[in-house]
Design a protein around this motif. Structure first.
Motif, PDB file in Angstrom:
ATOM      1  N   LYS A 188       5.016  36.749  71.344  1.00 39.75           N
ATOM      2  CA  LYS A 188       4.035  37.264  70.380  1.00 39.75           C
ATOM      3  C   LYS A 188       3.228  38.408  70.984  1.00 39.75           C
ATOM      4  CE  LYS A 188       2.875  33.481  67.261  1.00 39.75           C
ATOM      5  NZ  LYS A 188       3.182  34.132  66.031  1.00 39.75           N
ATOM      6  N   ILE A 189       2.707  38.188  72.181  1.00 38.55           N
ATOM      7  CA  ILE A 189       1.856  39.193  72.824  1.00 38.55           C
ATOM      8  C   ILE A 189       2.642  40.467  73.098  1.00 38.55           C
ATOM      9  CG2 ILE A 189       0.539  39.730  74.909  1.00 38.55           C
ATOM     10  CD1 ILE A 189      -0.138  36.678  75.032  1.00 38.55           C
ATOM     11  N   LEU A 190       3.825  40.326  73.685  1.00 47.38           N
ATOM     12  CA  LEU A 190       4.610  41.497  74.075  1.00 47.38           C
ATOM     13  C   LEU A 190       5.114  42.278  72.869  1.00 47.38           C
ATOM     14  CD1 LEU A 190       5.507  42.925  76.639  1.00 47.38           C
ATOM     15  CD2 LEU A 190       7.591  41.603  76.583  1.00 47.38           C
ATOM     16  N   VAL A 191       5.673  41.592  71.889  1.00 47.54           N
ATOM     17  CA  VAL A 191       6.202  42.288  70.708  1.00 47.54           C
ATOM     18  C   VAL A 191       5.075  42.980  69.952  1.00 47.54           C
ATOM     19  CG1 VAL A 191       7.290  41.919  68.454  1.00 47.54           C
ATOM     20  CG2 VAL A 191       8.263  40.866  70.488  1.00 47.54           C
ATOM     21  N   ASP A 192       3.925  42.316  69.835  1.00 45.86           N
ATOM     22  CA  ASP A 192       2.776  42.923  69.162  1.00 45.86           C
ATOM     23  C   ASP A 192       2.282  44.152  69.927  1.00 45.86           C
ATOM     24  OD1 ASP A 192       0.629  43.004  67.184  1.00 45.86           O
ATOM     25  OD2 ASP A 192      -0.681  42.368  68.830  1.00 45.86           O
ATOM     26  N   PHE A 193       2.250  44.069  71.241  1.00 39.29           N
ATOM     27  CA  PHE A 193       1.721  45.162  72.057  1.00 39.29           C
ATOM     28  C   PHE A 193       2.645  46.381  72.062  1.00 39.29           C
ATOM     29  CE2 PHE A 193       0.636  47.416  75.976  1.00 39.29           C
ATOM     30  CZ  PHE A 193      -0.740  47.454  75.887  1.00 39.29           C
ATOM     31  N   ILE A 194       3.947  46.156  72.088  1.00 37.88           N
ATOM     32  CA  ILE A 194       4.876  47.278  72.257  1.00 37.88           C
ATOM     33  C   ILE A 194       5.372  47.898  70.963  1.00 37.88           C
ATOM     34  CG2 ILE A 194       5.662  46.435  74.491  1.00 37.88           C
ATOM     35  CD1 ILE A 194       8.253  45.553  73.169  1.00 37.88           C
ATOM     36  N   LYS A 195       4.912  47.397  69.815  1.00 37.12           N
ATOM     37  CA  LYS A 195       5.444  47.943  68.564  1.00 37.12           C
ATOM     38  C   LYS A 195       5.141  49.432  68.389  1.00 37.12           C
ATOM     39  CE  LYS A 195       1.664  46.028  65.895  1.00 37.12           C
ATOM     40  NZ  LYS A 195       1.336  44.957  64.997  1.00 37.12           N
ATOM     41  N   ARG A 241      19.419  31.833  77.569  1.00 39.91           N
ATOM     42  CA  ARG A 241      19.266  33.282  77.475  1.00 39.91           C
ATOM     43  C   ARG A 241      19.082  33.695  76.017  1.00 39.91           C
ATOM     44  NH1 ARG A 241      20.396  37.758  80.537  1.00 39.91           N
ATOM     45  NH2 ARG A 241      20.940  39.611  79.343  1.00 39.91           N
ATOM     46  N   VAL A 242      18.119  34.588  75.787  1.00 36.08           N
ATOM     47  CA  VAL A 242      17.832  35.090  74.448  1.00 36.08           C
ATOM     48  C   VAL A 242      17.820  36.617  74.524  1.00 36.08           C
ATOM     49  CG1 VAL A 242      16.115  35.139  72.604  1.00 36.08           C
ATOM     50  CG2 VAL A 242      16.441  33.062  73.916  1.00 36.08           C
ATOM     51  N   ASP A 243      18.442  37.276  73.538  1.00 38.09           N
ATOM     52  CA  ASP A 243      18.461  38.734  73.522  1.00 38.09           C
ATOM     53  C   ASP A 243      17.195  39.293  72.872  1.00 38.09           C
ATOM     54  OD1 ASP A 243      18.892  38.059  70.912  1.00 38.09           O
ATOM     55  OD2 ASP A 243      20.667  39.307  70.636  1.00 38.09           O
ATOM     56  N   VAL A 244      17.143  40.601  72.710  1.00 41.23           N
ATOM     57  CA  VAL A 244      15.967  41.278  72.157  1.00 41.23           C
ATOM     58  C   VAL A 244      15.646  40.788  70.750  1.00 41.23           C
ATOM     59  CG1 VAL A 244      14.987  43.519  71.537  1.00 41.23           C
ATOM     60  CG2 VAL A 244      16.421  43.321  73.554  1.00 41.23           C
ATOM     61  N   GLU A 245      16.662  40.639  69.917  1.00 44.21           N
ATOM     62  CA  GLU A 245      16.446  40.165  68.548  1.00 44.21           C
ATOM     63  C   GLU A 245      15.900  38.734  68.550  1.00 44.21           C
ATOM     64  OE1 GLU A 245      16.506  42.094  65.851  1.00 44.21           O
ATOM     65  OE2 GLU A 245      16.952  43.681  67.287  1.00 44.21           O
ATOM     66  N   GLY A 246      16.373  37.935  69.488  1.00 42.01           N
ATOM     67  CA  GLY A 246      15.869  36.570  69.617  1.00 42.01           C
ATOM     68  C   GLY A 246      14.404  36.539  70.008  1.00 42.01           C
ATOM     69  N   VAL A 247      13.997  37.469  70.857  1.00 40.02           N
ATOM     70  CA  VAL A 247      12.584  37.562  71.261  1.00 40.02           C
ATOM     71  C   VAL A 247      11.729  37.956  70.060  1.00 40.02           C
ATOM     72  CG1 VAL A 247      10.926  38.786  72.727  1.00 40.02           C
ATOM     73  CG2 VAL A 247      13.117  38.070  73.676  1.00 40.02           C
ATOM     74  N   LYS A 248      12.230  38.893  69.253  1.00 39.24           N
ATOM     75  CA  LYS A 248      11.489  39.293  68.056  1.00 39.24           C
ATOM     76  C   LYS A 248      11.362  38.133  67.072  1.00 39.24           C
ATOM     77  CE  LYS A 248      12.600  44.201  68.329  1.00 39.24           C
ATOM     78  NZ  LYS A 248      13.378  45.297  67.756  1.00 39.24           N
ATOM     79  N   ALA A 249      12.432  37.365  66.920  1.00 43.33           N
ATOM     80  CA  ALA A 249      12.392  36.196  66.035  1.00 43.33           C
ATOM     81  C   ALA A 249      11.426  35.146  66.582  1.00 43.33           C
ATOM     82  CB  ALA A 249      13.790  35.600  65.892  1.00 43.33           C
ATOM     83  N   LEU A 250      11.402  34.975  67.891  1.00 47.00           N
ATOM     84  CA  LEU A 250      10.493  34.022  68.529  1.00 47.00           C
ATOM     85  C   LEU A 250       9.042  34.433  68.301  1.00 47.00           C
ATOM     86  CD1 LEU A 250      10.506  31.507  70.385  1.00 47.00           C
ATOM     87  CD2 LEU A 250      10.450  33.072  72.331  1.00 47.00           C
ATOM     88  N   ALA A 251       8.785  35.735  68.308  1.00 50.05           N
ATOM     89  CA  ALA A 251       7.425  36.241  68.103  1.00 50.05           C
ATOM     90  C   ALA A 251       6.917  35.950  66.692  1.00 50.05           C
ATOM     91  CB  ALA A 251       7.376  37.741  68.379  1.00 50.05           C
ATOM     92  N   LYS A 252       7.818  35.799  65.738  1.00 49.04           N
ATOM     93  CA  LYS A 252       7.416  35.522  64.352  1.00 49.04           C
ATOM     94  C   LYS A 252       7.119  34.046  64.106  1.00 49.04           C
ATOM     95  CE  LYS A 252      10.029  39.417  62.567  1.00 49.04           C
ATOM     96  NZ  LYS A 252      11.233  39.837  61.854  1.00 49.04           N
ATOM     97  N   MET A 253       7.520  33.198  65.046  1.00 51.64           N
ATOM     98  CA  MET A 253       7.296  31.758  64.890  1.00 51.64           C
ATOM     99  C   MET A 253       5.825  31.421  65.130  1.00 51.64           C
ATOM    100  SD  MET A 253      10.608  30.214  66.835  1.00 51.64           S
ATOM    101  CE  MET A 253      10.164  28.528  66.495  1.00 51.64           C
TER     102      MET A 253
END
Length: 172
Positions: free
Chosen positions: A92-99, A115-127
């Motif tokens: 959440k913190i990283l995706v919000d900060f780097i947008k 292991r999670v890719d970039v899209e997985g990290v973005k999906a995790l940030a929305k949870m």
């Protein structure tokens, strides 16, 4: 850096990597001090460790830990955000900060050893985060009790309204 310092750093990183619930590897370039300071403050507030890595030492430290699945991404200028409790917080913190920034890019993440890719990290940030989930759970637990109280109180309040309407109809 002398050998004993390297060994101490590897031991410290290995201990952190072993406890990590989530670890996100981010590539950074051309960041000014002000931006890095803001990012570090956000991570501190979210109880997330943020560390710029020495790649060879980090690869050694990752062996036998959940972070080992992303050790191949420890190449070039990278940093790692590690959370020990909340799985969603660093994403959440990283995706919000780097947008709005082009200078920081997420490479991959380790979420509970997977292991999670970039899209997985973005999906995790929305949870929802840990605190939000706790709030939802508490709401779900208290909802039946609230319904029960309203159901039990309904006949009494209906009777009171009927009596009050009867009193209001009476001529004075």
């Amino acid at each position: 850096m002398i050998k004993s310092e390297k060994e101490e750093l590897i031991k410290e990183l290995n201990e952190k990597f072993s406890r990590a619930q989530t670890a996100i590897v981010a590539e950074f370039s051309k960041l000014n001090v002000e931006t890095v300071t803001k990012l570090r403050k956000k991570f501190r507030d979210g109880k997330v460790d943020y560390k710029v890595l020495k790649n060879t030492l980090a690869k050694r430290a990752a062996k036998g830990t959940p972070v080992e699945v992303i050790a191949e991404d420890f190449v070039g200028p990278v940093a790692i955000a590690i959370s020990y409790d909340d799985v969603v917080a660093p994403a959440k913190i990283l995706v919000d900060f780097i947008k709005d920034l082009e200078s920081i890019k997420v490479r991959s993440a380790s979420v509970q050893g997977r292991r999670v890719d970039v899209e997985g990290v973005k999906a995790l940030a929305k949870m929802p985060g840990l605190n939000e989930l706790r709030g939802q759970l508490l709401g779900m637990l208290t909802q039946p009790a609230g319904k029960l109280v309203r159901t039990i109180a309904a006949p009494g309040s209906q009777l009171a309204r009927v009596l009050q309407a009867n009193v209001d109809k009476q001529p004075k």
